[in-house]
Design an enzyme around this catalytic site. Sequence first.
Site, PDB file in Angstrom:
ATOM      1  N   PRO A 120      60.873  24.149 -18.102  1.00 35.08           N
ATOM      2  CA  PRO A 120      59.623  24.860 -18.415  1.00 35.08           C
ATOM      3  C   PRO A 120      59.875  26.313 -18.791  1.00 35.08           C
ATOM      4  CG  PRO A 120      59.712  24.242 -16.071  1.00 35.08           C
ATOM      5  CD  PRO A 120      60.903  23.630 -16.725  1.00 35.08           C
ATOM      6  N   GLU A 147      64.849  22.162  -8.773  1.00 36.56           N
ATOM      7  CA  GLU A 147      64.518  23.498  -9.301  1.00 36.56           C
ATOM      8  C   GLU A 147      65.347  23.839 -10.539  1.00 36.56           C
ATOM      9  OE1 GLU A 147      61.967  25.478  -8.064  1.00 36.56           O
ATOM     10  OE2 GLU A 147      61.600  23.600  -7.010  1.00 36.56           O
ATOM     11  N   ARG A 189      62.073   9.904 -35.157  1.00 35.32           N
ATOM     12  CA  ARG A 189      61.181   9.381 -36.199  1.00 35.32           C
ATOM     13  C   ARG A 189      61.310  10.156 -37.508  1.00 35.32           C
ATOM     14  NH1 ARG A 189      56.551  12.238 -36.807  1.00 35.32           N
ATOM     15  NH2 ARG A 189      55.180  10.553 -37.480  1.00 35.32           N
ATOM     16  N   ASP A 204      51.837  14.300 -41.147  1.00 36.79           N
ATOM     17  CA  ASP A 204      51.672  14.651 -39.737  1.00 36.79           C
ATOM     18  C   ASP A 204      50.977  15.991 -39.542  1.00 36.79           C
ATOM     19  OD1 ASP A 204      53.104  12.482 -38.835  1.00 36.79           O
ATOM     20  OD2 ASP A 204      54.997  13.589 -38.670  1.00 36.79           O
TER      21      ASP A 204
HETATM   22  N1  ADE Z   1      61.060  20.063 -17.093  1.00 38.34           N
HETATM   23  C1  ADE Z   1      60.065  20.331 -16.246  1.00 38.34           C
HETATM   24  N2  ADE Z   1      58.990  20.779 -16.873  1.00 38.34           N
HETATM   25  C2  ADE Z   1      59.308  20.808 -18.199  1.00 38.34           C
HETATM   26  C3  ADE Z   1      58.627  21.193 -19.355  1.00 38.34           C
HETATM   27  N3  ADE Z   1      57.388  21.662 -19.335  1.00 38.34           N
HETATM   28  N4  ADE Z   1      59.262  21.098 -20.530  1.00 38.34           N
HETATM   29  C4  ADE Z   1      60.512  20.654 -20.580  1.00 38.34           C
HETATM   30  N5  ADE Z   1      61.206  20.274 -19.507  1.00 38.34           N
HETATM   31  C5  ADE Z   1      60.618  20.344 -18.329  1.00 38.34           C
END
Ligand code: ADE
Length: 293
Positions: A120, A147, A189, A204
């Site tokens: 994230p 984590e 794809r 797309d």
């Molecule tokens: N791992 C945990 N959350 C994630 C996210 N939002 N994007 C990519 N990998 C992740």
Amino acid sequence: MRIDIVTIFPEYFAALDISLLGKARRTGLLDVHVHDLRGWTHDRHRTVDDTPYGGGPGMVMKPEPWGEALDAIVPPTPPPPTPPVSEPTPLPSASASRPVSGAGQAAASGTVPRLIIPTPSGRPFTQALAAQYESEPWLLFACGRYEGIDSRVVDEARTRMPVDEVSLGDFVLAGGEVAVLVMIEAIGRLLPGVLGNADSVADDSFAPGAMESLLEGPVYTKPPVWRERPVPDILLSGHHGAIARWRRDEAIRRTARHRPDLLARLAPKDLDERDRAVLREAGFPVDGEDMAD
Ligand code: ADE
């Protein structure tokens, strides 16, 4: 394209046997190798995580199994022999690919993969990034859990191959596996020969082109009336120009409703009178050339 995936849950990737990507694997367009990280542990419990230095909640993935996994998949090359002292040191050539500065070049030539780590805290994954990855011969995905992975793994990997930390969006998943499936589907794809109809990629949402900043509008198929709901007449009219205009109107309306942030990317020079009228109706008047600012 070759794809390697390192994970503690190889079962997730059974999904890559299905549908378009399954077919791409069977026809040799995609060469996927899934590796169980626990294969590079050496204790009875096959431990892959430990408590974080500095304290805090959760666990961090240990560097040792990751280091061994990456070494096994991308064997480190020995440094080039040092020339005898009497010889002049050659200038670094553009093809000296394994040191840090040449990692991107080595990935482009396929001698090393691009390592992609879903997290994230990474850069956003977009259609443009998917297209960039589609052109690479070899991708290696590292699925973190808990984590995350001890940061030294990423630092060390960067000395040997290009590394991207990539996020799917502003939310937190339980691990990288699902994110990797999403990325592989988006990338796969785009590979020539994977989709039956090449035009579908061009149409797309987010595909480069005139409609790049607009979401795709609604779609319909037979029957012409379903539960007393008719398909919009224009789509049955056979007037291709009018249909294209209607689709653009709908794309503008849907973008205004769901993703007003994207409207700011529309270049005023690409907007005709009708576009401006639809935008105005949707509550987004284009005043002069201000929208691109
Ligand atoms: N791992 C945990 N959350 C994630 C996210 N939002 N994007 C990519 N990998 C992740």
